[in-house]
Design a protein around this motif. Structure first.
Motif, PDB file in Angstrom:
ATOM      1  N   ASN A 160     -11.032   8.368   6.191  1.00 19.68           N
ATOM      2  CA  ASN A 160      -9.844   7.836   6.848  1.00 19.68           C
ATOM      3  C   ASN A 160      -8.675   8.816   6.656  1.00 19.68           C
ATOM      4  O   ASN A 160      -8.134   8.951   5.558  1.00 19.68           O
ATOM      5  N   ILE A 163      -5.056   8.251   4.996  1.00 18.19           N
ATOM      6  CA  ILE A 163      -4.791   8.143   3.559  1.00 18.19           C
ATOM      7  C   ILE A 163      -3.878   9.293   3.119  1.00 18.19           C
ATOM      8  O   ILE A 163      -4.131  10.454   3.432  1.00 18.19           O
ATOM      9  N   LEU A 206      -2.663   3.941   1.514  1.00 15.56           N
ATOM     10  CA  LEU A 206      -3.115   3.598   2.862  1.00 15.56           C
ATOM     11  C   LEU A 206      -2.246   2.426   3.322  1.00 15.56           C
ATOM     12  O   LEU A 206      -2.110   1.430   2.595  1.00 15.56           O
TER      13      LEU A 206
END
Ligand SMILES: CC(C)(COP(=O)(O)OP(=O)(O)OC[C@H]1O[C@@H](n2cnc3c(N)ncnc32)[C@H](O)[C@@H]1OP(=O)(O)O)[C@@H](O)C(=O)NCCC(=O)NCCS
Length: 304
Positions: A160, A163, A206
């Motif tokens: 991801n 992040i 996040l």
């Protein structure tokens, strides 16, 4: 045995004492966890003890020379104390001097302390025998792993990309203590109070929320860095966040050419963490065992 004098550590004997401890730290048979290796590092750790090293440290003196040391680090917040020793140079009188130091130290232990802890290498047979005889029991065994240089094995990419990896800011505190284990040897508040240019906390964020962190300390006089804690929230594990946090530390600390290696300790049964570190390139160095005595169940009496 000549008459051995047990007394509080004084300013005049500080230099001799830290040299003595440093010589013991360089040998696995007399190494005790929590203090550093060089006289300079050990001195700065003793100077940091509260309320003062005079209150917290005892030395044994034989014919004017330091032949033994025992100190305590007290965590008020955790109601625990860590025993920094005993270190004893005289092989033939080891137990006698160690017992005298421990018996004298008993007077210095605040009444509200619930747990006494100590950690050392398995090779420190004198400490092992003495603490086991005095009702200390094994509660933890940790492998020490070392990374010597930047020869990393292919760092993983974050799945991801949203992040964000950055240094801790005060607004992260509530998220941070939520994922910091209550059983860690520094509480979340203690970690934050230790932050300075050499003790750093890096967080993974996040959606504006801390989901992982790594806390490390750089020991200037000893020339190495130690990763003390790394944690990722359970629901965000196995996405490369732990690896990225460790790699960030590696990048930060090897900017300093005096950092010769990075050290990390991992519980012997924590296979997930050990796999992560060995994949990055850390190699096993040795095993530290930690013993404790519950002072509520077994208050300190005479040592034998
Ligand atoms: C140890 C810990 C920090 C690792 O964090 P993490 O974010 O899960 O670590 P990573 O995702 O980088 O690596 C874990 C696994 O995910 C895999 N992984 C990472 N990124 C991946 C990706 N993009 N695709 C597929 N798998 C991936 C890794 O290969 C690794 O697999 P392995 O277990 O077979 O070796 C985490 O498990 C944790 O917080 N544990 C509890 C606290 C703890 O034990 N801390 C360490 C104390 S010494």
């Amino acid at each position: 045995m000549n008459e051995i004098i047990i007394r509080n550590l004084s300013e005049e004997l500080m230099e001799e004492t830290v040299k003595f401890i440093s010589s013991c730290q360089s040998v696995d048979e007399s190494f005790i966890a929590w203090l550093g290796y060089s006289p300079e590092e050990i001195k700065s750790q003793l100077m940091d003890l509260t309320p003062s090293f005079k209150e917290r440290c005892l030395i044994a003196i034989d014919r004017g020379a330091v032949c033994g040391f025992l100190g305590i680090y007290v965590s008020e917040e955790q109601s625990t104390l860590r025993l920094l020793g005993p270190y004893v140079s005289m092989k033939n009188s080891w137990t006698e001097i160690a017992v005298n130091l421990l018996s004298a130290l008993k007077e210095k232990i605040p009444a509200h302390i619930k747990m006494a802890k100590v950690a050392f290498y398995d090779a420190n047979v004198n400490c092992k025998r003495m603490y086991e005889t005095n009702y200390f029991t094994l509660y933890n065994a940790e492998k020490t792993l070392i990374l010597n240089n930047k020869s990393l094995i292919s760092p993983l990419k974050l799945i991801n990309q949203k992040i964000n990896i950055r240094y801790y800011q005060s607004g992260d505190f509530n998220d941070f203590i939520r994922i910091h284990p209550t059983t860690a040897y520094f509480t979340g508040s203690e970690v934050v109070s230790r932050l300075n240019p050499y003790n750093q906390l890096i967080v993974a964020k996040l959606d504006n929320r801390v989901i992982g962190y790594v806390y490390f300390e750089m020991l200037v006089s000893d020339g190495y860095a130690e990763i003390c804690f790394v944690n990722v929230s359970p629901e965000f594990r196995s996405r490369g966040i732990g690896s990225v946090l460790i790699n960030q530390v590696i990048t930060e600390v090897f900017k300093y050419n005096w950092v010769k290696h990075i050290q990390i300790s991992v519980r012997v049964n924590n296979e997930a963490a050990e796999r992560l570190y060995t994949r990055i390139g850390f190699k096993e160095k040795n095993v530290i065992i930690a013993l404790q005595r519950d002072l509520n169940v077994c208050p300190l009496g005479e040592f034998i």
